[in-house]
Design a protein around this motif. Structure first.
Motif, PDB file in Angstrom:
ATOM      1  N   ARG A  50     -32.585  22.079 -43.149  1.00 17.11           N
ATOM      2  CA  ARG A  50     -32.287  23.367 -42.501  1.00 17.11           C
ATOM      3  C   ARG A  50     -31.497  24.287 -43.422  1.00 17.11           C
ATOM      4  N   SER A  95     -32.873  27.971 -44.679  1.00 16.43           N
ATOM      5  CA  SER A  95     -32.103  29.211 -44.535  1.00 16.43           C
ATOM      6  C   SER A  95     -31.918  29.905 -45.879  1.00 16.43           C
ATOM      7  N   ASP A 132     -31.386  33.911 -45.919  1.00 17.99           N
ATOM      8  CA  ASP A 132     -30.553  34.170 -44.742  1.00 17.99           C
ATOM      9  C   ASP A 132     -29.194  33.510 -44.971  1.00 17.99           C
ATOM     10  N   ALA A 143     -27.039  32.601 -41.846  1.00 20.47           N
ATOM     11  CA  ALA A 143     -27.488  31.389 -41.153  1.00 20.47           C
ATOM     12  C   ALA A 143     -27.037  30.149 -41.917  1.00 20.47           C
ATOM     13  N   ALA A 144     -27.126  30.184 -43.237  1.00 14.63           N
ATOM     14  CA  ALA A 144     -26.696  29.044 -44.043  1.00 14.63           C
ATOM     15  C   ALA A 144     -25.189  28.821 -43.914  1.00 14.63           C
TER      16      ALA A 144
END
Length: 325
Positions: free
Chosen positions: A110, A114, A119, A122-123
């Motif tokens: 994930r 990200s 992004d 988000a990370a």
């Protein structure tokens, strides 16, 4: 079970233990080492005791040896019969409860997704799922390094160490180790509140992870494309980390992935300057998926060893006794 099912979203046994440990902390907390020792002794002792009870229950839920022999045609000790089935079930359930390899790998993927999508926000939101570093000012290179370092260290904590202690001490070892590691995450970090109260949890975690961390490093070397380079970095840099254990894992991953780990880490108001490990460039976003693959390879290898060594050792011991007789 861990690979197929993963961790439950609600009611995870480790989360339940964490809540119980936090409740006990409220009653025992004091800014002194003896208070922390008592907290660790009660929590770890209860986990090991629960494991012993579960093992004992598994051994008694099988009926008489004669019944087992009649149903399965096995020897009177019940090997291969109902007793073995129940004991295996108890051990499997306990092992699944303490392993976190699937969740660890998923978090790594994930983070990669990200960052690949650029992004950053988000990370940054995801990083606390992997480590305690302050993500607010981190950009993609620092987020990638934090992810690779966390994957390396937690491959030992979440997979290799539980399997090691399960192989050594059975279900009590599995539950006791997870209790130790959870307490270290809760109270073992350096802060004004836990400088003395968390001392026992941190030291016991160091002891419990001493052998597993070195096994993790060696397994990462075996899985590396260039084993000579990985071993060289492990031997040269593994001791440079402030942690007696995390450095072995991170140095081996650095050598296996041909990157350089270490640098400045920010934990809230605390800044740490970690020595650099490795000879390659700093990790990039693309290296996260490579680290995830290495984590999975090390985890599967550790699982195979944890199954095969205890299974083959009694057979070897019986053969030697027979020769001696």
């Amino acid at each position: 079970m861990d690979a197929v099912v993963g961790d439950p979203r609600r009611g995870h046994p480790v989360a339940l233990f964490g809540r119980a440990a936090a409740a006990l902390e409220k009653r025992l907390y004091g800014d002194a080492r003896p208070n922390g020792v008592a907290h660790v002794a009660i929590c770890v002792g209860a986990a090991a005791g629960l494991g012993a009870l579960a093992s004992a229950a598994g051994r008694t839920m099988t009926g008489s040896p004669k019944a087992a022999q009649a149903m399965t045609g096995v020897t009177k000790d019940g090997v291969g019969g109902p007793r073995a089935v129940v004991e295996i079930g108890v051990t499997a359930a306990a092992t699944w409860a303490v392993l976190g390899g699937t969740t660890l790998a998923r978090e790594g993927v994930r983070m990669a997704e990200s960052l690949e999508a650029k992004d950053i926000e988000a990370a940054r939101r995801r990083l606390p799922h992997l480590c305690g570093r302050d993500p607010r000012a981190l950009e993609a290179p620092e987020l990638a390094r934090a992810t690779v370092e966390s994957l390396a260290e937690n491959t030992s904590d979440a997979v290799v160490a539980p399997l090691f202690w399960g192989a050594v001490a059975g279900v009590p070892g599995l539950l006791a180790y997870r209790a130790i590691n959870t307490l270290d995450a809760m109270v073992g970090h350096r802060s004004p509140r836990y400088e003395r109260f968390g001392w026992a949890a941190a030291k016991l975690d160091d002891v419990a992870n001493y052998v597993p961390a070195r096994i993790t490093g060696l397994l990462a070397v075996l899985a590396a494309p260039d084993r000579g380079r990985a071993l060289r970095v492990l031997r040269r840099d593994g001791h440079r980390h402030p942690s007696p254990n995390a450095g072995r894992c991170e140095a081996a991953f650095a050598g296996a992935l041909d990157v350089t780990l270490g640098g400045v880490n920010v934990y809230g108001s605390r800044i740490e300057h970690r020595p650099e490990m490795g000879d390659g460039p700093p990790p990039e976003v693309r290296d996260i998926r490579r680290a995830v693959r290495l984590t999975r390879t090390v985890s599967l290898t550790a699982a195979a060893i944890a199954v095969l060594v205890p299974a083959l050792w009694p057979r070897h011991a019986r053969r030697n006794r027979a020769r001696g007789a």
